[in-house]
Design a protein around this motif. Structure first.
Motif, PDB file in Angstrom:
ATOM      1  N   ARG A 153       0.840  -1.197   0.000  1.00 50.02           N
ATOM      2  CA  ARG A 153       0.000   0.000   0.000  1.00 50.02           C
ATOM      3  C   ARG A 153       0.880   1.255   0.000  1.00 50.02           C
ATOM      4  O   ARG A 153       1.727   1.436   0.879  1.00 50.02           O
ATOM      5  CB  ARG A 153      -0.907   0.030   1.221  1.00 50.02           C
ATOM      6  CG  ARG A 153      -1.848   1.211   1.275  1.00 50.02           C
ATOM      7  CD  ARG A 153      -2.996   1.128   0.252  1.00 50.02           C
ATOM      8  NE  ARG A 153      -4.022   0.202   0.684  1.00 50.02           N
ATOM      9  CZ  ARG A 153      -4.330  -0.905   0.007  1.00 50.02           C
ATOM     10  NH1 ARG A 153      -3.675  -1.218  -1.098  1.00 50.02           N
ATOM     11  NH2 ARG A 153      -5.291  -1.704   0.424  1.00 50.02           N
ATOM     12  N   PHE A 154       0.682   2.087  -1.024  1.00 50.88           N
ATOM     13  CA  PHE A 154       1.302   3.417  -1.080  1.00 50.88           C
ATOM     14  C   PHE A 154       0.162   4.421  -1.049  1.00 50.88           C
ATOM     15  O   PHE A 154      -0.730   4.394  -1.887  1.00 50.88           O
ATOM     16  CB  PHE A 154       2.144   3.586  -2.340  1.00 50.88           C
ATOM     17  CG  PHE A 154       2.622   4.998  -2.575  1.00 50.88           C
ATOM     18  CD1 PHE A 154       3.173   5.748  -1.541  1.00 50.88           C
ATOM     19  CD2 PHE A 154       2.533   5.588  -3.833  1.00 50.88           C
ATOM     20  CE1 PHE A 154       3.612   7.051  -1.753  1.00 50.88           C
ATOM     21  CE2 PHE A 154       2.967   6.884  -4.064  1.00 50.88           C
ATOM     22  CZ  PHE A 154       3.507   7.621  -3.017  1.00 50.88           C
ATOM     23  N   HIS A 155       0.205   5.341  -0.064  1.00 53.15           N
ATOM     24  CA  HIS A 155      -0.945   6.202   0.211  1.00 53.15           C
ATOM     25  C   HIS A 155      -0.499   7.664   0.286  1.00 53.15           C
ATOM     26  O   HIS A 155      -0.264   8.200   1.370  1.00 53.15           O
ATOM     27  CB  HIS A 155      -1.577   5.760   1.540  1.00 53.15           C
ATOM     28  CG  HIS A 155      -2.934   6.322   1.789  1.00 53.15           C
ATOM     29  ND1 HIS A 155      -3.881   5.671   2.546  1.00 53.15           N
ATOM     30  CD2 HIS A 155      -3.526   7.468   1.387  1.00 53.15           C
ATOM     31  CE1 HIS A 155      -4.984   6.399   2.601  1.00 53.15           C
ATOM     32  NE2 HIS A 155      -4.786   7.499   1.909  1.00 53.15           N
ATOM     33  N   VAL A 267      -2.308   1.582  -4.687  1.00 55.22           N
ATOM     34  CA  VAL A 267      -2.297   3.024  -4.417  1.00 55.22           C
ATOM     35  C   VAL A 267      -3.653   3.442  -3.877  1.00 55.22           C
ATOM     36  O   VAL A 267      -4.690   3.037  -4.399  1.00 55.22           O
ATOM     37  CB  VAL A 267      -1.972   3.839  -5.687  1.00 55.22           C
ATOM     38  CG1 VAL A 267      -1.991   5.336  -5.381  1.00 55.22           C
ATOM     39  CG2 VAL A 267      -0.625   3.430  -6.270  1.00 55.22           C
ATOM     40  N   ARG A 268      -3.626   4.219  -2.804  1.00 51.36           N
ATOM     41  CA  ARG A 268      -4.822   4.898  -2.314  1.00 51.36           C
ATOM     42  C   ARG A 268      -4.485   6.382  -2.227  1.00 51.36           C
ATOM     43  O   ARG A 268      -3.407   6.739  -1.732  1.00 51.36           O
ATOM     44  CB  ARG A 268      -5.236   4.379  -0.935  1.00 51.36           C
ATOM     45  CG  ARG A 268      -5.757   2.955  -0.947  1.00 51.36           C
ATOM     46  CD  ARG A 268      -7.095   2.848  -1.669  1.00 51.36           C
ATOM     47  NE  ARG A 268      -7.617   1.486  -1.641  1.00 51.36           N
ATOM     48  CZ  ARG A 268      -7.367   0.565  -2.555  1.00 51.36           C
ATOM     49  NH1 ARG A 268      -6.574   0.848  -3.574  1.00 51.36           N
ATOM     50  NH2 ARG A 268      -7.899  -0.631  -2.464  1.00 51.36           N
ATOM     51  N   ASP A 618       6.732  -2.202   6.728  1.00 53.04           N
ATOM     52  CA  ASP A 618       5.988  -3.459   6.548  1.00 53.04           C
ATOM     53  C   ASP A 618       4.986  -3.390   5.398  1.00 53.04           C
ATOM     54  O   ASP A 618       3.826  -3.808   5.519  1.00 53.04           O
ATOM     55  CB  ASP A 618       5.269  -3.846   7.846  1.00 53.04           C
ATOM     56  CG  ASP A 618       6.175  -4.622   8.797  1.00 53.04           C
ATOM     57  OD1 ASP A 618       7.283  -4.997   8.375  1.00 53.04           O
ATOM     58  OD2 ASP A 618       5.779  -4.845   9.951  1.00 53.04           O
ATOM     59  N   GLY A 619       5.418  -2.828   4.282  1.00 55.89           N
ATOM     60  CA  GLY A 619       4.584  -2.830   3.086  1.00 55.89           C
ATOM     61  C   GLY A 619       3.543  -1.738   3.028  1.00 55.89           C
ATOM     62  O   GLY A 619       2.717  -1.727   2.109  1.00 55.89           O
ATOM     63  N   ARG A 620       3.571  -0.801   3.990  1.00 53.53           N
ATOM     64  CA  ARG A 620       2.580   0.281   4.015  1.00 53.53           C
ATOM     65  C   ARG A 620       3.293   1.609   4.245  1.00 53.53           C
ATOM     66  O   ARG A 620       4.009   1.766   5.227  1.00 53.53           O
ATOM     67  CB  ARG A 620       1.557   0.046   5.140  1.00 53.53           C
ATOM     68  CG  ARG A 620       0.774  -1.241   5.010  1.00 53.53           C
ATOM     69  CD  ARG A 620      -0.098  -1.484   6.227  1.00 53.53           C
ATOM     70  NE  ARG A 620       0.668  -1.662   7.451  1.00 53.53           N
ATOM     71  CZ  ARG A 620       1.267  -2.794   7.820  1.00 53.53           C
ATOM     72  NH1 ARG A 620       1.178  -3.855   7.044  1.00 53.53           N
ATOM     73  NH2 ARG A 620       1.936  -2.868   8.960  1.00 53.53           N
ATOM     74  N   PHE A 621       3.061   2.554   3.328  1.00 50.99           N
ATOM     75  CA  PHE A 621       3.709   3.855   3.471  1.00 50.99           C
ATOM     76  C   PHE A 621       2.719   4.944   3.100  1.00 50.99           C
ATOM     77  O   PHE A 621       2.157   4.961   2.005  1.00 50.99           O
ATOM     78  CB  PHE A 621       4.939   3.957   2.568  1.00 50.99           C
ATOM     79  CG  PHE A 621       5.765   5.188   2.801  1.00 50.99           C
ATOM     80  CD1 PHE A 621       6.469   5.352   3.997  1.00 50.99           C
ATOM     81  CD2 PHE A 621       5.856   6.188   1.847  1.00 50.99           C
ATOM     82  CE1 PHE A 621       7.243   6.494   4.215  1.00 50.99           C
ATOM     83  CE2 PHE A 621       6.621   7.319   2.054  1.00 50.99           C
ATOM     84  CZ  PHE A 621       7.321   7.471   3.249  1.00 50.99           C
ATOM     85  N   LYS A 622       2.527   5.846   4.037  1.00 54.30           N
ATOM     86  CA  LYS A 622       1.592   6.948   3.845  1.00 54.30           C
ATOM     87  C   LYS A 622       2.316   8.250   4.141  1.00 54.30           C
ATOM     88  O   LYS A 622       3.046   8.340   5.138  1.00 54.30           O
ATOM     89  CB  LYS A 622       0.385   6.773   4.781  1.00 54.30           C
ATOM     90  CG  LYS A 622      -0.717   7.808   4.590  1.00 54.30           C
ATOM     91  CD  LYS A 622      -1.889   7.509   5.512  1.00 54.30           C
ATOM     92  CE  LYS A 622      -2.978   8.563   5.386  1.00 54.30           C
ATOM     93  NZ  LYS A 622      -4.084   8.350   6.326  1.00 54.30           N
ATOM     94  N   ALA A 648       6.725   2.887  -4.439  1.00 52.76           N
ATOM     95  CA  ALA A 648       6.119   1.591  -4.118  1.00 52.76           C
ATOM     96  C   ALA A 648       7.174   0.490  -4.072  1.00 52.76           C
ATOM     97  O   ALA A 648       7.104  -0.414  -3.230  1.00 52.76           O
ATOM     98  CB  ALA A 648       5.037   1.249  -5.139  1.00 52.76           C
ATOM     99  N   ALA A 649       8.170   0.570  -4.953  1.00 55.27           N
ATOM    100  CA  ALA A 649       9.260  -0.405  -4.924  1.00 55.27           C
ATOM    101  C   ALA A 649      10.036  -0.323  -3.613  1.00 55.27           C
ATOM    102  O   ALA A 649      10.387  -1.337  -3.004  1.00 55.27           O
ATOM    103  CB  ALA A 649      10.201  -0.166  -6.107  1.00 55.27           C
ATOM    104  N   ALA A 650      10.303   0.901  -3.182  1.00 52.27           N
ATOM    105  CA  ALA A 650      11.011   1.085  -1.911  1.00 52.27           C
ATOM    106  C   ALA A 650      10.178   0.553  -0.748  1.00 52.27           C
ATOM    107  O   ALA A 650      10.712  -0.043   0.192  1.00 52.27           O
ATOM    108  CB  ALA A 650      11.332   2.563  -1.709  1.00 52.27           C
TER     109      ALA A 650
END
Length: 890
Positions: A153-155, A267-268, A618-622, A648-650
């Motif tokens: 998840r990229f937010h 993506v959100r 852990d796979g989530r970045f906002k 998102a790759a990072a």
């Protein structure tokens, strides 16, 4: 030093431009657009304007290249010699030039991206999601890597913080020029199409020159909403599903598009525009409703048009592509609900069942937009269910290319954007909640409520309304600024119940604590431990699968203790919170409140992600995307796709065992370095900002007061008190003012002293290679210092009467610059970042010209008893130009 002759000036400018290692096609673009601007200045400017611009340009280039006091003095004398009217025109000319240079840089980036994508033998970029997946799979196995990819998840969250100095009219003109530049590229040399493109560019540059660069008044929150919508319309609606497609193409190879995709939407898009009311009295509940309505209108119109376009292409005959039973049942339902339209579509689409269905679905989307209750969808899940019936029918009829081609793009768009487009978030200060609750508790249910109380309660009613109309994802995150305790969060739930009464439906809220100040960051782990024990939150955690979101602010902590200590404190807070979440079995999402400027957490997002503590991603970045950063990262489709893919790759790689181990080991190995840097940098920062009279001195030596006059955004620049109280000054003008003064203090001050305290140069060089946090910090400081200018900075500092504070700033700048160069290697700043170094060097002399005009205006304003409106206007024009020249200023 005498002025150069025309021949000498031409030779100097030519040598300077030739000395910049610019790609030849970009150099040609700069020359062409610069020549067109010169023609516009001759044709549309006042007599002699072009010559005066060239005089100042030549003088600032000479001062930049030979660095003698005499050359600088001559350039300053030219700037001071202009009449106020001519100075205005010159400032506007240089600002136009920067808009054109920014455009050519962006165009070159797009050109490089497209050329790379067009090479048949190219491998996928090493920092793409596909490449990250391959590396992750090599470490954790295919199944685990696939599970993490599907949970990715990229937010990004767009905010209306006022750091975009350009008017929307200017941005729109630049976008038109970008299209013309692309058309120029595609045309034949010397052909009619190229001549037409150049003529139209000349016309557009003339329009840009004639467009007033300053907004006549501050934009309203609704204006800000519509400005962000332009990014969605032009870019995000199509760019985001294209990112998914690229990833799937890379992972599935030749089979991609012929079977169900591997990748799921990751993506959100969030927004604070129209929802962030902390310190902004103009954002009301009514504005929040309007913001959601505008966003929904845009996305539903986009979905409708996409469905019509796809429906018209699905001319698949029933004999070759037989419909499934579920599709036939769907047709009957749609026909019964929209009989006349179904009859007309059937007549135009004989024996084309899939085409008929999708065209009727487009009508249902349109009915959702216009609020036609008989046809409208209740929520996006119902639309997705219908689209999947079409997709499954196509797949069963052995038409997988149609099932997983453009129809899949539409499904991805619905999954990503829903009917709401952006997940609207509300933010309010904890003190406001406490004040309103105290009033309500004291007065009782029947009492007349204050205007503040009624407005706060109406916000919760608005959230409930938005969830009912657009779905639960439309609104529901509620951020509490300056969270001090669990009670600050519990207050939000109490107010929500107050708002709807006993019989109303309480909106579903995810209440998010925001820790901003240095003290709050230190206290955050303890407050979170208290929060999860609170009865209201313990129950809520169980209902959400023990998911918790926590927001960390970058700006106020940096203003509290300086950029070095703030960065270290943020890392430590994240590490402690992540460890605590692991022990408690909580699925943590950290929300990073980053600005565009380096003093507010700006800089490359992908490298920052990879430098985070173990388990903090852990796979989530906002993160927040603010001001001019929104348009820089998302304004062009190719650049937006590249940015999303990189970040998102990072995010995917951040939780790879190798990355987490590297960060953990480095943090332990260099803990003593961090402690020494923290202590030394804070002491140095306090020596400056806690000095008697600092706040007034800061206001005098920078255009801080005048920045507040710019119609940048709807939000006030300060929290209502005088600049005598530095704590009450918002972080944005704090950073913006230092940037305008070419000091950039908020991005680097204290690092030189911190590195000097450690002292071991070789160990610091090794740490720079091995410790991602230090590397990111030093690289960002290098960029910040490269955009500063010691010669010009001294003249701003001379406006004050505190030689001690001025010396402290300049000594720290020199010390920091020296240490950064020594640690990164090379002879000067950014030698290890040649592309960035090139961009900074190419711009610097032209920024200098605007800085000299700004200094002239600032001196006049500081010496006159009554502010001269003409000087004030010149100052504001120069502020806009410097912001365009330096970029990431806020």
């Amino acid at each position: 030093m005498q002025e150069l002759t025309q021949t000498q000036a031409i030779d100097l400018v030519g040598r300077f431009e030739a000395g910049q290692e610019i790609p030849e096609r970009m150099r040609a673009d700069v020359r062409m657009l610069g020549a067109l601007l010169g023609r516009v200045l001759r044709e549309s400017g006042s007599p002699g304007l072009f010559d005066d611009v060239e005089r100042l340009r030549t003088a600032t280039i000479q001062a930049y290249t030979d660095e003698t006091p005499e050359a600088f003095a001559r350039a300053a004398a030219i700037a001071d010699s202009f009449t106020i009217e001519r100075a205005d025109e010159v400032a506007r000319a240089f600002t136009c030039y920067f808009h054109l240079v920014n455009l050519t840089e962006e165009h070159q980036r797009v050109r490089v991206l497209r050329e790379r994508d067009g090479r048949p033998d190219r491998e996928d970029a090493s920092d793409s999601v596909a490449a990250a997946f391959m590396r992750l799979a090599a470490e954790v196995g295919d199944d685990t890597a696939l599970a993490r990819l599907r949970a990715l998840r990229f937010h990004p969250v767009f905010t209306a913080h006022p750091t975009e100095a350009r008017r929307r009219a200017v941005s729109t003109s630049i976008r038109r020029l970008a299209d013309l530049l692309a058309a120029h590229d595609a045309s034949l040399d010397g052909g009619a199409d190229r001549r037409r493109a150049e003529r139209r560019m000349l016309e557009e540059i003339d329009t840009l020159w004639r467009t007033a660069p300053l907004r006549p008044e501050k934009p309203s929150p609704t204006d800000e909403v519509r400005a962000v919508m332009a990014v969605f319309d032009d870019t995000l609606f199509t760019a985001i599903p294209h990112v998914y497609r690229r990833v799937d193409d890379a992972l599935q190879g030749p089979a991609a598009g012929g079977r169900a995709p591997v990748v799921q939407p990751f993506v959100r898009v969030g927004s604070w525009v129209g929802g962030d009311r902390d310190g902004n009295p103009f954002v009301t509940a009514s504005v929040t409703r309007k913001a959601a309505a505008i966003a929904s209108e845009h996305v539903l119109l986009g979905l409708e048009r996409a469905a019509v376009r796809i429906g018209r292409t699905l001319t698949l005959d029933a004999a070759t592509t037989p419909p499934s039973d579920a599709l036939l049942a769907l047709w009957r339902r749609l026909k019964d609900a929209d009989e006349d339209a179904a009859k007309d579509i059937a007549k135009r689409s004989p024996d084309e069942p899939h085409r008929r269905i999708v065209l009727l679905l487009a009508r249902k989307i349109a009915a959702t937009r216009t609020r036609d209750a008989d046809l409208a969808y209740r929520d996006p899940e119902d639309l997705l269910a219908d689209l999947r019936i079409v997709q499954d029918s196509l797949a069963a009829a052995r038409a997988p290319r149609q099932a997983y081609g453009h129809l899949q793009q539409l499904i991805w768009q619905v999954e990503t954007f829903g009917f709401h487009l952006t997940e609207l978030e509300v933010r309010q200060h904890s003190a406001v909640h406490a004040k309103v609750l105290a009033e309500l508790d004291a007065a009782g249910d029947d009492a007349v409520r204050s205007e503040l109380a009624e407005e706060v309660l109406e916000v919760f009613r608005a959230i409930a309304f938005l969830q009912d109309r657009y779905g639960p994802r439309a609104a529901g995150r509620y951020i509490v600024s300056f969270t001090q305790s669990a009670q600050d969060l519990a207050n939000v739930h109490r107010l929500a119940r107050y708002a709807v009464g006993e019989r109303g439906t309480v909106p579903v809220l995810e209440v998010i604590p925001l820790f901003e100040t240095f003290a709050d960051l230190r206290a955050a782990p303890g407050i979170l431990a208290e929060i999860v024990e609170h009865p209201a939150f313990a129950e809520r955690l169980e209902q959400t699968g023990r998911r918790l979101e926590v927001m960390l602010g970058y700006s106020d902590s940096s203003k509290d203790v300086g950029p070095v200590a703030a960065n270290l404190a943020l890392y430590e807070a994240q590490a402690e919170i992540a460890d605590w979440a692991q022990r408690e079995g909580i699925e943590l999402t950290l929300f990073h409140g980053r600005g565009g400027a380096l003093g507010r957490g700006g800089g490359p997002a992908n490298s920052a992600v990879l430098a985070q503590p173990p388990h903090s991603v852990d796979g989530r970045f906002k993160l927040t995307e603010q001001g001019e950063v929104i348009f820089a990262r998302y304004g062009d489709p190719a650049i937006a796709m590249r940015h999303i893919d990189q970040v998102a790759a990072a995010v995917l790689m951040a939780s790879a065992p190798s990355n987490e181990e590297r960060n953990r080991d480095a943090a332990e190995r260099y803990a003593d370095v961090a402690a020494a840097m923290d202590e030394a940098s804070r002491a140095r920062f306090f020596e400056l900002v806690k000095a008697d009279g600092f706040a007034a001195w800061f206001a005098r030596v920078t255009p801080m007061e005048e920045v507040g006059l710019l119609a940048l955004g709807s939000r006030p620049a300060r929290r209502g008190l005088s600049v005598e109280s530095l704590e009450d000054l918002r972080a944005i003008p704090w950073v913006f003012a230092w940037t305008q003064a070419r000091i950039n203090l908020a991005g680097w001050f204290g690092l030189g002293t911190a590195l000097e305290r450690v002292g071991d140069e070789e160990r610091l060089r090794v740490a720079y290679r091995e410790w991602p946090l230090l590397r990111t910090l030093i690289d960002n400081v290098g960029m910040s210092l490269a955009k500063a200018d010691a010669r010009i900075a001294r003249h701003y500092l001379d406006l004050g009467d505190r030689d001690d504070l001025a010396a402290l700033v300049m000594d720290e700048m020199t010390l920091t610059r020296d240490w950064v160069v020594r640690i990164t290697g090379g002879a000067e700043l950014l030698d290890n970042k040649p592309i960035l170094q090139r961009a900074v060097k190419m711009r610097s002399p032209y920024v200098d010209a605007l800085s000299l005009l700004q200094l002239r205006a600032l001196r006049a304003l500081r010496t006159d008893e009554v502010a001269d409106p003409d000087q004030q206007r010149l100052l504001l024009l120069s502020v806009s130009g410097v912001a365009a020249g330096l970029q990431n200023t806020g």
